[in-house]
Design an enzyme around this catalytic site. Structure first.
Site, PDB file in Angstrom:
ATOM      1  N   GLU A  79       0.849  -1.320  -0.076  1.00  0.00           N
ATOM      2  CA  GLU A  79       0.199  -0.081  -0.121  1.00  0.00           C
ATOM      3  C   GLU A  79       0.773   1.216   0.046  1.00  0.00           C
ATOM      4  O   GLU A  79       1.587   1.563   1.014  1.00  0.00           O
ATOM      5  CB  GLU A  79      -0.549   0.309   0.867  1.00  0.00           C
ATOM      6  N   CYS A  87      -2.975   8.328   4.049  1.00  0.00           N
ATOM      7  CA  CYS A  87      -3.182   8.441   2.531  1.00  0.00           C
ATOM      8  C   CYS A  87      -3.427   8.285   2.009  1.00  0.00           C
ATOM      9  O   CYS A  87      -3.639   8.086   1.009  1.00  0.00           O
ATOM     10  CB  CYS A  87      -2.573   6.421   2.412  1.00  0.00           C
TER      11      CYS A  87
END
Lengths: 501, 501
Positions: free
Chosen positions: B262, B299
């Site tokens: 990720e 994020c």
């Protein structure tokens, strides 16, 4: 009848070359069909076109996609006996086998079509506007296609794992355009199937570029094709060596993409003593039939058979040898496959501790290969790594173990496999949890009391397994779940359905 | 209270080193906790142990695994205020945020536990003994765990994406032992959570080695860890650069394994003219809050905002600037993150055509970072590739477009994203299918009229997206579907249920 051209942008194009000929393995002679050779200069056009088609095709409704898949199946059937004859000329596969494979190919296309109409892959979490401390928005998880897919077909399934085979059907069902690299062992077959797809594209008004057939004997073309930025997944069926070579090229791309390699498997069979004692003739019949059918050119052919060297063992050897001796050599798919088979058979025979138990009749000239059964003890099996390499052809190695404990130990040394098979009596089944549990870690499919050849096309099939059986054990090459190879999840948050459908 | 040791083989071991200290970003000083450093010589033991645990743990029933996950959640809660204080000391995240994240972490564990009890992932095709020409055997498709998983946690979620965070919970739910590489930015937090897991392992009598915590500041250890043959998957949350470095190491393995990175995302927001005209203050409130919350260290923080340079634009700039000017600088998670943020802010400001529209108050010494809002036109955005790199911190870039057509064009130039957000009036929604369709190809989650920060942990969440947002867009890092990362299909053919369960 065969133009030898590529099918690009909905048009048949390219100039056939004199030396790019189709080949008849039964006669060991070239056929009078000549094929074009794609150029690196064609790459940008081909992938750009597939990308444009993707923009349109991914929004085609599931029911229209289903109609397209069904239409491809209809058009393949409409090719009639011509298709069967051409496949037979290029592969030496007998008519009945080709007809069965055609049925399977069309059924695969229709299975994906049915699923598009019936399956709902969506997951929803409805809005919770009054939830404390924070409300929950409405969330909906869908599956969207990845983009253009490059497919490399298999020599041993010129219909079911080639031009309109499982990978192509799954990708088209998912909403991905397909760029199919024509198979050098059956290029005329590829053309006939592509003509069926061409008709289906026009009949269903699908975007040009949703399917491309490109002939290329040079590896350089394939290597550049899978490196193209507009290509978003690659499906390959073939050798571990070539598959991992392609995987390495894909790993050099700036953007990682999925690579699905269906590579190699020995498909070990474990036959326990009590079972064998009670079922020797039936087991011998089934094993020899499974090893030799289709000249052993199945990825699920049983290449290793583990048994205990008990009092039944000599009788087993005799029963197997008798049956194999009645089998004949036959034409294999290509000269290269036949050479590889003969070469590997010779290498096995030269291993200390390995004996040739029996072989079939007939000559081994040209593309012909003769069935063989080898035997070794556990020590020789442990000693020679070459005995663990897939032998592609009608051969198998009987490994005699001291006892079931040694059999279990050998199971722990195996690499990943497409299948693992266990033959056991009822009592033995109950006692064999250790062996079964070990095999679960090694294979994608565990089979009880049946030979591994014969792969059912259904929802619950897994055709794939731990490396090197396949490069990605999380996905199947056969069955309706194969569509997952070409999809990715997309979540819509706080968006009314009418806007995102 | 903090031993600084590894947790290996169910024992706390290793000698803390003087220079391996925990750090307090709020005071910019080291904390008085010292940590051990794992050695390459420890690798074989660690992975062998995880492999042994796997053999046992994969056969633990779903209900026992669920009890284990629930017990971990209970033990984390039992750490009480100590945990909140330690997280706060190591990360400078405020108490309320830490408490919320603890709730989320425990809820995640319990969500996976609930699913283990309620979800049936099996697919069956029953036997058809009378089918012609061939009978169909009974087939059952199950999901089995891959094997030991290495997890690298995230600095910005010291609980929810760290030691017992989403990846660990998903892997343990799947039946995979976890080797967790202690996070250098919150090693004491890792130890406390590992102590909770330790208690749960003993309470639930789970195999030793089902969970390992290993501290290692040297990349060489991590690089060797993910190359170990017994490791069967790696989950990583962090930068594109480090993630792809790890991916490259994994590609060199003889056996390919899944890598879930990720990595990075700018989370573009597209605000259309009519919507903005009617909702300017609400949009400005939501955007500034989303950019600055948690010092922008999410994020999913919106790093790019595309608007049209119409009559509303000056008012929008003014509204955003006013709000941002009221925000203050605050401590970021680590000195390195703060330095990176300041460095990248400076680089953006030096791009020709980019202006600093507004910045928050306060100093930027030590680990502190000040919020910033930049603006550019479409041409400058197209010209400077550095504007497309994730800026990890409380900053965003307003990109003014000539019209919606230019906005659509810019959307086509974006790389893969975790999220893409569209704010539009009802009329604009109906007219904006082109932009929406483009964003579908770019993101893992499409959001209507809400800021992208805030990731719901549920069944339908997708946290992941096309590269470089994540290395594998087919999987999610958040929500119950994350369990699929650590499973592979296994088909049982002709095997009675009682033998394979």
């Amino acid at each position: 009848m065969i133009s030898g051209q590529h099918f690009i942008a909905g048009r048949w194009q390219g100039r056939p070359l004199a030396h790019n000929q189709s080949f008849n393995p039964a006669t060991n002679r070239a056929l009078d069909w000549h094929f074009a050779e794609a150029d690196l200069a064609d790459l940008a056009q081909i992938t750009e076109l597939a990308h444009s088609a993707f923009q349109e095709y991914r929004r085609v409704s599931p029911s229209s996609r289903a109609a397209f898949l069904n239409c491809i199946a209809d058009e393949i059937e409409a090719l009639g006996s011509t298709l069967v004859e051409v496949v037979n000329l290029e592969t030496a596969l007998p008519q009945a086998r080709v007809e069965n494979e055609r049925t399977r190919t069309c059924n695969q296309l229709r299975l994906f079509a049915d699923n598009l109409l019936s399956q709902d892959m969506e997951i929803r979490d409805p809005a919770l506007p009054d939830r404390k401390p924070l409300p929950r928005p409405a969330l909906r998880l869908t599956q969207i296609p990845l983009g253009p897919v490059v497919v490399f077909g298999a020599s041993n399934f010129p219909l079911a794992f080639s031009t309109a085979g499982g990978d192509t059907a799954a990708a088209l069902a998912a909403g991905c355009p397909v760029i199919f690299k024509g198979h050098n062992a059956h290029p005329a077959t590829c053309e006939l199937i592509a003509r069926a797809i061409d008709k289906a594209i026009r009949h269903c008004a699908m975007p040009e570029g949703v399917f491309t057939l490109v002939h290329a004997r040079q590896h350089a073309f394939s290597e550049s094709l899978i490196a193209q930025p507009k290509v978003k997944a690659v499906a390959f069926t073939g050798s571990v060596k070539l598959g991992m070579h392609f995987a390495g090229i894909i790993q050099q791309r700036p953007e990682p993409i999925p690579f699905y390699g269906e590579l190699g498997s020995q498909n070990p069979v474990f036959a326990l003593p009590d079972y064998l004692q009670d079922n020797l003739p039936a087991f011998a019949d089934a094993l020899i039939q499974s090893v030799t059918m289709g000249q052993g050119q199945f990825c699920t052919r049983p290449g290793l058979v583990f048994v205990v060297a008990d009092t039944t063992y000599p009788g087993l050897c005799q029963a197997l040898a008798e049956r194999l001796a009645n089998c004949s050599s036959g034409p294999m798919l290509t000269a290269k496959i036949a050479q590889g088979y003969r070469h590997q058979s010779a290498a096995w025979q030269q291993c200390a501790g390995v004996e040739l138990l029996a072989q079939g009749q007939g000559e081994e000239t040209g593309c012909h290969g003769r069935p063989r059964l080898f035997a070794s003890d556990a020590e020789a099996f442990l000693q020679h790594p070459e005995l663990r390499e897939e032998i592609f052809g009608p051969a198998s190695l009987l490994v005699r173990c001291k006892d079931v404990t040694q059999m279990q130990m050998l199971a722990t040394t195996l690499a990943g496999q497409l299948t693992a098979t266990l033959y056991a009596s009822e009592t033995e089944w109950k006692a064999q949890s250790v062996l079964l549990q070990e095999l679960e870690l090694k294979a994608g499919r565990i089979i009880a009391g049946q030979m591994p050849t014969g792969v059912e096309v259904c929802h619950s099939m897994q055709h794939g397994g731990p490396f090197p059986a396949s490069s990605d054990s999380r996905y199947t090459a056969v069955g309706s779940q194969a569509i997952r190879r070409f999809l990715r999840p997309l979540c819509y948050q706080n968006l009314s359905d009418s806007l995102s459908e």
